[in-house]
Design a protein around this motif. Structure first.
Motif, PDB file in Angstrom:
ATOM      1  N   GLY A  81       0.830  -1.202   0.000  1.00 36.38           N
ATOM      2  CA  GLY A  81       0.000   0.000   0.000  1.00 36.38           C
ATOM      3  C   GLY A  81       0.865   1.254   0.000  1.00 36.38           C
ATOM      4  N   LEU A  82       0.263   2.379   0.358  1.00 37.79           N
ATOM      5  CA  LEU A  82       0.962   3.674   0.394  1.00 37.79           C
ATOM      6  C   LEU A  82       1.724   3.914  -0.911  1.00 37.79           C
ATOM      7  CD1 LEU A  82       2.346   3.765   4.061  1.00 37.79           C
ATOM      8  CD2 LEU A  82       0.278   4.822   3.159  1.00 37.79           C
ATOM      9  N   ARG A  83       1.015   3.812  -2.023  1.00 36.24           N
ATOM     10  CA  ARG A  83       1.635   3.963  -3.338  1.00 36.24           C
ATOM     11  C   ARG A  83       2.123   5.383  -3.582  1.00 36.24           C
ATOM     12  NH1 ARG A  83       0.504  -0.023  -6.997  1.00 36.24           N
ATOM     13  NH2 ARG A  83       0.655   1.462  -8.715  1.00 36.24           N
ATOM     14  N   ASP A  84       1.582   6.367  -2.868  1.00 36.97           N
ATOM     15  CA  ASP A  84       1.993   7.751  -3.075  1.00 36.97           C
ATOM     16  C   ASP A  84       3.262   8.105  -2.318  1.00 36.97           C
ATOM     17  OD1 ASP A  84      -0.112   8.249  -4.745  1.00 36.97           O
ATOM     18  OD2 ASP A  84      -1.433   9.003  -3.170  1.00 36.97           O
ATOM     19  N   LEU A  85       3.814   7.176  -1.539  1.00 42.30           N
ATOM     20  CA  LEU A  85       5.010   7.455  -0.748  1.00 42.30           C
ATOM     21  C   LEU A  85       6.185   6.680  -1.343  1.00 42.30           C
ATOM     22  CD1 LEU A  85       5.772   9.126   1.716  1.00 42.30           C
ATOM     23  CD2 LEU A  85       5.449   7.087   3.122  1.00 42.30           C
ATOM     24  N   LEU A  86       7.154   7.410  -1.886  1.00 45.36           N
ATOM     25  CA  LEU A  86       8.325   6.807  -2.506  1.00 45.36           C
ATOM     26  C   LEU A  86       9.441   6.662  -1.477  1.00 45.36           C
ATOM     27  CD1 LEU A  86       8.367   8.906  -5.816  1.00 45.36           C
ATOM     28  CD2 LEU A  86       7.398   6.625  -5.475  1.00 45.36           C
ATOM     29  N   PRO A  87       9.974   5.461  -1.266  1.00 44.71           N
ATOM     30  CA  PRO A  87      11.064   5.304  -0.290  1.00 44.71           C
ATOM     31  C   PRO A  87      12.337   5.975  -0.775  1.00 44.71           C
ATOM     32  CG  PRO A  87      10.676   3.248  -1.459  1.00 44.71           C
ATOM     33  CD  PRO A  87       9.587   4.181  -1.884  1.00 44.71           C
ATOM     34  N   MET A  88      13.021   6.634   0.164  1.00 46.02           N
ATOM     35  CA  MET A  88      14.262   7.326  -0.156  1.00 46.02           C
ATOM     36  C   MET A  88      15.451   6.447   0.217  1.00 46.02           C
ATOM     37  SD  MET A  88      13.316  11.208   1.076  1.00 46.02           S
ATOM     38  CE  MET A  88      14.743  11.892   0.257  1.00 46.02           C
ATOM     39  N   ARG A  89      16.592   6.802  -0.331  1.00 43.91           N
ATOM     40  CA  ARG A  89      17.818   6.040  -0.104  1.00 43.91           C
ATOM     41  C   ARG A  89      18.213   6.129   1.371  1.00 43.91           C
ATOM     42  NH1 ARG A  89      20.439   8.319  -3.780  1.00 43.91           N
ATOM     43  NH2 ARG A  89      21.390   9.907  -2.472  1.00 43.91           N
ATOM     44  N   ARG A  90      18.625   4.992   1.929  1.00 43.80           N
ATOM     45  CA  ARG A  90      19.017   4.951   3.333  1.00 43.80           C
ATOM     46  C   ARG A  90      20.519   5.182   3.445  1.00 43.80           C
ATOM     47  NH1 ARG A  90      16.707   0.094   6.752  1.00 43.80           N
ATOM     48  NH2 ARG A  90      17.558   1.471   8.341  1.00 43.80           N
ATOM     49  N   ASP A  91      20.892   6.335   4.007  1.00 43.07           N
ATOM     50  CA  ASP A  91      22.295   6.673   4.204  1.00 43.07           C
ATOM     51  C   ASP A  91      22.694   6.643   5.670  1.00 43.07           C
ATOM     52  OD1 ASP A  91      22.579   7.049   1.488  1.00 43.07           O
ATOM     53  OD2 ASP A  91      22.075   9.171   1.587  1.00 43.07           O
ATOM     54  N   ARG A  92      21.719   6.517   6.580  1.00 39.14           N
ATOM     55  CA  ARG A  92      21.999   6.455   8.013  1.00 39.14           C
ATOM     56  C   ARG A  92      21.282   5.258   8.614  1.00 39.14           C
ATOM     57  NH1 ARG A  92      24.623  10.855   9.902  1.00 39.14           N
ATOM     58  NH2 ARG A  92      24.605  12.728   8.619  1.00 39.14           N
ATOM     59  N   ALA A  93      21.956   4.591   9.503  1.00 37.19           N
ATOM     60  CA  ALA A  93      21.382   3.402  10.119  1.00 37.19           C
ATOM     61  C   ALA A  93      20.204   3.790  11.011  1.00 37.19           C
ATOM     62  CB  ALA A  93      22.449   2.683  10.952  1.00 37.19           C
ATOM     63  N   GLY A  94      19.137   3.009  10.920  1.00 41.63           N
ATOM     64  CA  GLY A  94      17.981   3.242  11.777  1.00 41.63           C
ATOM     65  C   GLY A  94      17.079   4.367  11.332  1.00 41.63           C
ATOM     66  N   VAL A  95      17.316   4.947  10.161  1.00 43.33           N
ATOM     67  CA  VAL A  95      16.503   6.071   9.689  1.00 43.33           C
ATOM     68  C   VAL A  95      15.899   5.696   8.336  1.00 43.33           C
ATOM     69  CG1 VAL A  95      16.484   8.497   8.996  1.00 43.33           C
ATOM     70  CG2 VAL A  95      17.937   7.745  10.883  1.00 43.33           C
ATOM     71  N   ARG A  96      14.573   5.819   8.239  1.00 48.40           N
ATOM     72  CA  ARG A  96      13.866   5.590   6.979  1.00 48.40           C
ATOM     73  C   ARG A  96      13.089   6.845   6.625  1.00 48.40           C
ATOM     74  NH1 ARG A  96      10.234   0.635   6.267  1.00 48.40           N
ATOM     75  NH2 ARG A  96      10.489   1.346   4.109  1.00 48.40           N
ATOM     76  N   ALA A  97      13.154   7.222   5.366  1.00 45.70           N
ATOM     77  CA  ALA A  97      12.464   8.428   4.910  1.00 45.70           C
ATOM     78  C   ALA A  97      11.737   8.123   3.618  1.00 45.70           C
ATOM     79  CB  ALA A  97      13.457   9.579   4.720  1.00 45.70           C
ATOM     80  N   GLY A  98      10.678   8.882   3.387  1.00 46.96           N
ATOM     81  CA  GLY A  98       9.895   8.738   2.168  1.00 46.96           C
ATOM     82  C   GLY A  98       9.542  10.101   1.609  1.00 46.96           C
ATOM     83  N   LEU A  99       9.293  10.139   0.308  1.00 40.52           N
ATOM     84  CA  LEU A  99       8.949  11.380  -0.381  1.00 40.52           C
ATOM     85  C   LEU A  99       7.628  11.184  -1.098  1.00 40.52           C
ATOM     86  CD1 LEU A  99       9.839  14.249  -1.218  1.00 40.52           C
ATOM     87  CD2 LEU A  99      10.943  13.225  -3.208  1.00 40.52           C
ATOM     88  N   ASP A 100       6.707  12.108  -0.868  1.00 35.81           N
ATOM     89  CA  ASP A 100       5.401  12.033  -1.511  1.00 35.81           C
ATOM     90  C   ASP A 100       5.560  12.243  -3.011  1.00 35.81           C
ATOM     91  OD1 ASP A 100       2.353  12.020  -0.966  1.00 35.81           O
ATOM     92  OD2 ASP A 100       2.660  13.731  -2.306  1.00 35.81           O
ATOM     93  N   ARG A 101       4.791  11.485  -3.792  1.00 35.81           N
ATOM     94  CA  ARG A 101       4.903  11.580  -5.249  1.00 35.81           C
ATOM     95  C   ARG A 101       4.503  12.960  -5.754  1.00 35.81           C
ATOM     96  NH1 ARG A 101       1.794   6.245  -7.157  1.00 35.81           N
ATOM     97  NH2 ARG A 101       1.510   7.518  -9.025  1.00 35.81           N
ATOM     98  N   THR A 102       3.526  13.582  -5.113  1.00 37.67           N
ATOM     99  CA  THR A 102       3.130  14.931  -5.528  1.00 37.67           C
ATOM    100  C   THR A 102       4.256  15.931  -5.300  1.00 37.67           C
ATOM    101  OG1 THR A 102       0.832  14.415  -4.979  1.00 37.67           O
ATOM    102  CG2 THR A 102       1.409  16.735  -5.225  1.00 37.67           C
ATOM    103  N   ALA A 103       4.938  15.802  -4.156  1.00 41.36           N
ATOM    104  CA  ALA A 103       6.060  16.696  -3.881  1.00 41.36           C
ATOM    105  C   ALA A 103       7.199  16.468  -4.865  1.00 41.36           C
ATOM    106  CB  ALA A 103       6.548  16.493  -2.449  1.00 41.36           C
ATOM    107  N   ALA A 104       7.474  15.210  -5.198  1.00 42.97           N
ATOM    108  CA  ALA A 104       8.520  14.921  -6.178  1.00 42.97           C
ATOM    109  C   ALA A 104       8.171  15.506  -7.547  1.00 42.97           C
ATOM    110  CB  ALA A 104       8.734  13.415  -6.276  1.00 42.97           C
TER     111      ALA A 104
END
Length: 227
Positions: free
Chosen positions: A130-153
């Motif tokens: 699910g959550l198709r509008d949330l694009l996962p971002m590259r993980r450069d730090r341990a223990g941190v996950r980030a996502g970018l909304d497709r509209t914002a991109a």
């Protein structure tokens, strides 16, 4: 007794309260540097960045309520029959109908089809993130996950595209695997504008920091002539 004077420009930690003894103590000379531990990092692209999973609270709550109501009603009717009371009318009608109807009956087939579709829908919800509008971002730090909304991109790509000379307007449709860009150019050669857009948008996609950068599909046209 006087305390030593701290050198100018240095940092000084305040005394802390001992949680066990109740007294106060001052940190040693190396305590200030120990508090600034390095943040654990990952190699570029080394962290696995999967899609975010939706909680699916509404379908789960509705299914739980339906199952709870049906189970409670059935258990109440069974307990009433064991206590010597007659079964409820709906259960007698259901039992008679199932005994009289054939498996190839239209009503039976329709009911089975509806039940199968509901089951497939629930399985699809359980097995897909699910959550198709949330694009996962590259993980450069341990223990941190980030996502970018497709509209914002899409807005970031559009803002970069309109800065290209010759571009009048831009429409960006951001998907999970491809970004489709439609631009209108009112001067300059279309091939030159398309080349600049390819370069600028490729850089913008890399700077988004997505785990799986989408492909680019760029089309440049002239505005429709009025009249």
């Amino acid at each position: 007794m006087t305390e030593p004077v701290e050198p100018a420009g240095s940092t000084r930690r305040m005394p802390t309260v001992d949680q066990h003894g109740g007294g106060t103590h001052r940190p040693g000379p190396g305590a200030a540097s120990a508090s600034h531990e390095p943040v654990p990092t990952l190699e570029q692209g080394g962290g696995r960045a999967g899609r975010f999973w939706s909680a699916r609270r509404v379908p789960a709550a509705l299914l739980a309520l339906v199952l709870l109501g049906a189970a409670g009603l059935l258990l109440y009717d069974i307990a009433a029959v064991r206590a010597g009371h007659p079964a409820m009318q709906w259960r007698r009608s259901l039992a008679d109908g199932l005994a009289e109807r054939q498996l190839d009956d239209v009503a039976v087939l329709i009911g089975a089809g509806i039940a199968a579709l509901i089951g497939l829908w629930l399985l699809l919800l359980a097995l897909t993130p699910g959550l198709r509008d949330l694009l996962p971002m590259r993980r450069d730090r341990a223990g941190v996950r980030a996502g970018l909304d497709r509209t914002a991109a899409a807005l970031v790509l559009r803002d970069r595209a309109v800065r290209v000379p010759g571009v009048q307007s831009v429409r960006v449709r951001m998907g999970r695997s491809k970004a489709k860009v439609r631009a209108l150019s009112h001067f300059r050669e279309l091939d030159d504008v398309r080349g600049d857009l390819d370069t600028v948008l490729a850089t913008a996609v890399r700077e988004l920091g997505l785990a799986k950068p989408p492909g680019l599909s760029v089309h440049v046209h002239r505005p429709a002539k009025k009249g």
